[in-house]
Design a protein around this motif. Structure first.
Motif, short mmCIF file in Angstrom:
data_model
loop_
_atom_site.label_atom_id
_atom_site.label_comp_id
_atom_site.label_asym_id
_atom_site.label_seq_id
_atom_site.Cartn_x
_atom_site.Cartn_y
_atom_site.Cartn_z
N LEU A 130 -28.22 -82.51 13.21
CA LEU A 130 -28.92 -83.03 13.82
C LEU A 130 -27.08 -83.15 15.02
O LEU A 130 -27.45 -83.34 16.50
CB LEU A 130 -28.91 -84.74 14.18
N THR A 131 -26.00 -83.73 14.51
CA THR A 131 -24.51 -83.37 15.13
C THR A 131 -24.87 -82.14 15.46
O THR A 131 -24.03 -82.14 16.83
CB THR A 131 -23.41 -83.16 13.93
N TYR A 132 -25.14 -80.98 15.75
CA TYR A 132 -24.65 -79.73 16.64
C TYR A 132 -25.75 -80.21 17.35
O TYR A 132 -25.04 -79.32 18.37
CB TYR A 132 -26.07 -78.46 15.43
N TYR A 133 -26.73 -81.04 17.77
CA TYR A 133 -26.92 -81.26 18.99
C TYR A 133 -26.97 -82.13 19.68
O TYR A 133 -26.92 -82.18 21.02
CB TYR A 133 -28.89 -81.29 18.63
N THR A 134 -26.30 -83.46 18.95
CA THR A 134 -26.14 -84.15 19.97
C THR A 134 -24.43 -83.62 20.88
O THR A 134 -24.26 -83.80 21.75
CB THR A 134 -25.92 -85.58 18.59
N GLU A 135 -23.83 -82.79 20.23
CA GLU A 135 -22.53 -82.88 20.36
C GLU A 135 -22.79 -81.14 21.50
O GLU A 135 -21.53 -81.04 22.36
CB GLU A 135 -21.87 -82.06 19.07
N ARG A 136 -23.98 -80.31 21.49
CA ARG A 136 -23.83 -79.64 21.91
C ARG A 136 -24.07 -80.16 23.47
O ARG A 136 -23.65 -79.24 24.51
CB ARG A 136 -24.87 -78.10 21.40
N ILE A 137 -25.53 -80.49 23.70
CA ILE A 137 -26.30 -81.28 24.83
C ILE A 137 -24.91 -82.34 25.52
O ILE A 137 -25.23 -81.99 26.71
CB ILE A 137 -26.84 -82.10 24.23
N ALA A 138 -24.25 -82.96 24.70
CA ALA A 138 -23.18 -83.87 25.09
C ALA A 138 -22.37 -82.61 25.98
O ALA A 138 -22.08 -83.05 27.48
CB ALA A 138 -22.56 -84.33 23.82
N GLU A 139 -22.10 -81.36 25.51
CA GLU A 139 -21.04 -80.43 26.23
C GLU A 139 -21.24 -79.64 27.42
O GLU A 139 -20.60 -79.09 27.86
CB GLU A 139 -20.22 -79.97 24.92
N GLY A 140 -22.62 -79.64 26.97
CA GLY A 140 -23.60 -79.09 28.03
C GLY A 140 -23.93 -77.00 27.71
O GLY A 140 -23.54 -76.46 28.60
N ASP A 141 -22.88 -77.37 26.09
CA ASP A 141 -23.28 -76.13 25.88
C ASP A 141 -25.16 -75.28 25.66
O ASP A 141 -25.92 -76.00 25.17
CB ASP A 141 -22.90 -75.40 24.17
N GLU A 142 -25.29 -73.78 25.52
CA GLU A 142 -26.57 -72.79 25.49
C GLU A 142 -26.85 -73.54 24.13
O GLU A 142 -26.46 -73.59 22.85
CB GLU A 142 -27.06 -71.74 25.09
N LEU A 178 -36.16 -91.85 15.03
CA LEU A 178 -35.65 -90.88 15.14
C LEU A 178 -34.13 -91.04 16.99
O LEU A 178 -32.67 -90.51 15.96
CB LEU A 178 -35.99 -89.04 15.89
N PRO A 179 -34.10 -91.60 17.74
CA PRO A 179 -33.01 -91.60 18.41
C PRO A 179 -32.46 -92.99 18.07
O PRO A 179 -31.17 -92.78 18.21
CB PRO A 179 -33.83 -93.45 19.24
N GLY A 180 -32.51 -93.71 17.03
CA GLY A 180 -31.32 -94.56 16.02
C GLY A 180 -30.42 -93.44 14.66
O GLY A 180 -28.74 -93.82 14.81
N ALA A 181 -31.26 -91.69 14.80
CA ALA A 181 -30.59 -91.61 14.06
C ALA A 181 -29.60 -90.47 15.31
O ALA A 181 -28.24 -90.52 14.77
CB ALA A 181 -31.58 -90.26 13.16
N VAL A 182 -30.33 -90.73 16.33
CA VAL A 182 -29.15 -89.75 17.47
C VAL A 182 -28.43 -90.39 17.52
O VAL A 182 -26.76 -90.04 17.20
CB VAL A 182 -29.83 -88.95 18.02
N ALA A 183 -28.91 -92.03 17.67
CA ALA A 183 -27.10 -92.82 18.11
C ALA A 183 -25.49 -92.84 17.26
O ALA A 183 -24.98 -92.95 17.55
CB ALA A 183 -28.06 -94.54 18.34
N GLU A 184 -26.38 -92.57 15.75
CA GLU A 184 -25.34 -92.40 14.72
C GLU A 184 -24.90 -91.18 15.02
O GLU A 184 -23.60 -91.60 15.11
CB GLU A 184 -25.94 -92.77 13.04
N ALA A 185 -25.62 -90.55 14.89
CA ALA A 185 -24.77 -88.99 14.52
C ALA A 185 -23.83 -89.06 16.40
O ALA A 185 -22.73 -88.11 16.01
CB ALA A 185 -25.66 -87.85 15.59
N LEU A 186 -24.24 -89.32 17.54
CA LEU A 186 -23.26 -89.71 18.65
C LEU A 186 -21.85 -90.41 18.07
O LEU A 186 -20.78 -90.79 18.93
CB LEU A 186 -23.71 -90.22 19.84
N ALA A 187 -22.04 -91.59 17.50
CA ALA A 187 -21.14 -92.02 17.43
C ALA A 187 -20.58 -91.61 15.68
O ALA A 187 -19.04 -91.71 16.56
CB ALA A 187 -21.90 -93.51 16.79
N ALA A 188 -20.54 -90.94 15.06
CA ALA A 188 -19.54 -90.01 14.61
C ALA A 188 -19.20 -89.69 15.10
O ALA A 188 -17.94 -88.92 14.74
CB ALA A 188 -20.71 -89.85 13.52
#
Length: 312
Positions: free
Chosen positions: A183-195, A296-306
Motif C-alpha cells: 500500500l505504501t508503494y501506491y501512496t508514495e508513487r501517486i503522491a510523487e506523480g510516478d508511474e 480502506l480510506p483509513g488504511a491509506v491515511a495510515e500509510a501516508l502518515a507513516a
C-alpha cells in the motif's frame, strides 16, 4: 478460558492476535526464535520450528486447546508440526493465503471472471505432496510460495491426529507498519506523480484489514469447531485502479498509469488473471466481515502518515 499456542506471533496481525487472545482471557503461549518478545503475561518459548527435536524439547509436557500457526510455509514444516503437536492439541489453525488459488502457479479449476472462488477450488485432501523439493532454500521457497502453502495444508489435513482448519487470507492492508509495503508503494508513487504499471484489463481482487484478520484467527481458534479451509476477505471486489482512486482522493494527485503488455510485470495488485475469493463459507459459519470500502480510506491515511513521519 482456553490454552492457546501461537507459532510466530511476533509482528503485525500475529502480534495483534496474541494481544486479543490475552485480552479475551485466554492463556497464551508464543513460540518463536526469540527475535521479539510477546506482551507481558504471555508465556514465551524460544525454538526454531524447523528443528523438530528443539521444538519438542521446548514444548515439554504442555498441551493446548488450540494452536495457531502463523509461519507454516512448506510441507516439511507442516509434517514437523503434525508430529510435534500430536496428542498436544485438539485443534490446529494454519494461516494460509489467497495465493493458493492463483492460476499462474498451478493447474486449477477455472471459474468465469467475476465469480468469487470458493474453497473447494483447492482441496488439500487431493493435492499431491512433494517433500523432497528444496523447501529449505529461501529462493526456491519465495518462488514457490503458493505451492508451499498448498502442500502444507495438504499434510496437516491428511497426516495429523487433530482437527485442522486453514484460514486463507486475502491481501492484508492497514497499520502504520504494514510489513509488505504494497500500500505504501501506491501512496508514495501517486503522491510523487510516478508511474504505476497496470494491465490493460486488470482484474479485481479482495483485501482484508490486519485487525479483521486477527479477529478471524481468534474466532477460528476459539469460537467454532469447523475444519478444512475457510476464506477470509472483507466484502467488495477492487481492482488496481479502484485502489489507486482511494489514494488519489487523499493525496490530491491523479495516478499516472503505464499499461504493460500481456504477461508483463505490473505493480502490486494489478492482476491479469482471476482468483478473487468468496467469503460465503465463513459467513455461513458465523463470521461477519466488514466492507473494504469502509476501512480502506483509513488504511491509506495510515500509510501516508507513516511515509511522512521522520525516520528513526
Amino acid at each position: 478460558m482456553q490454552r492457546i499456542c501461537v507459532i510466530g506471533g511476533s509482528r503485525y496481525f500475529g502480534r495483534l492476535l496474541v494481544e486479543r487472545l490475552q485480552a479475551a482471557g485466554h492463556q497464551v503461549t508464543v513460540i518463536n526464535r526469540g527475535s521479539a518478545r510477546p506482551p507481558a503475561g504471555v508465556e514465551h518459548l524460544v525454538a526454531d520450528r524447523d528443528d523438530e527435536a528443539v521444538l519438542v524439547a521446548a514444548l515439554g509436557s504442555r498441551a493446548f486447546d488450540a494452536v495457531v500457526d502463523q509461519v507454516c510455509y512448506t510441507p516439511v514444516q507442516a509434517a514437523i508440526a503434525a508430529r510435534a503437536f500430536a496428542g498436544r492439541t485438539r485443534r490446529y489453525i494454519m494461516t494460509s493465503t489467497i495465493e493458493v488459488y492463483d492460476p499462474a502457479t498451478a493447474a486449477l479449476p477455472a471459474l468465469p471472471a467475476g465469480i468469487p472462488v470458493p474453497e473447494e477450488n483447492v482441496d488439500p485432501r487431493t493435492w499431491l505432496v512433494a517433500m523432497d523439493l528444496p523447501w529449505h532454500d529461501e529462493a526456491y521457497l519465495e518462488a514457490h510460495y503458493a505451492e508451499g502453502k498448498r502442500l502444507a495444508e495438504a499434510v496437516l489435513t491428511r497426516d495429523s491426529n487433530f482437527a485442522f482448519a486453514s484460514v486463507r487470507s486475502a491481501h492484508v492492508l492497514g497499520g502504520r507498519q504494514e510489513f509488505t509495503g504494497r500500500l505504501t508503494y501506491y501512496t508514495e508513487r501517486i503522491a510523487e506523480g510516478d508511474e504505476i504499471a497496470v494491465h490493460a484489463k486488470a482484474l479485481p481482487t479482495v483485501f482484508i484489514h490486519h485487525e479483521e484478520l486477527a479477529d478471524v484467527l481468534l474466532w477460528a481458534a476459539t469460537a467454532t469447531g469447523f475444519t478444512g479451509p475457510v476464506n477470509a476477505c472483507s466484502d467488495g471486489l477492487l481492482d488496481v485502479r479502484d485502489l489507486a482512486a482511494v489514494v488519489a482522493e487523499q493525496t490530491g494527485r491523479e495516478p499516472v498509469y503505464r499499461t504493460v503488455a500481456a504477461g508483463g510485470a505490473a505493480s502490486p495488485f494489478s492482476f491479469d488473471r482471476h482468483y478473487a475469493m468468496s467469503n460465503a463459507r465463513a459467513n455461513q459459519l458465523g463470521f461477519a466481515f466488514s466492507r473494504t470500502a469502509d476501512w480502506l480510506p483509513g488504511a491509506v491515511a495510515e500509510a501516508l502518515a507513516a511515509s511522512a513521519a521522520p525516520s528513526a
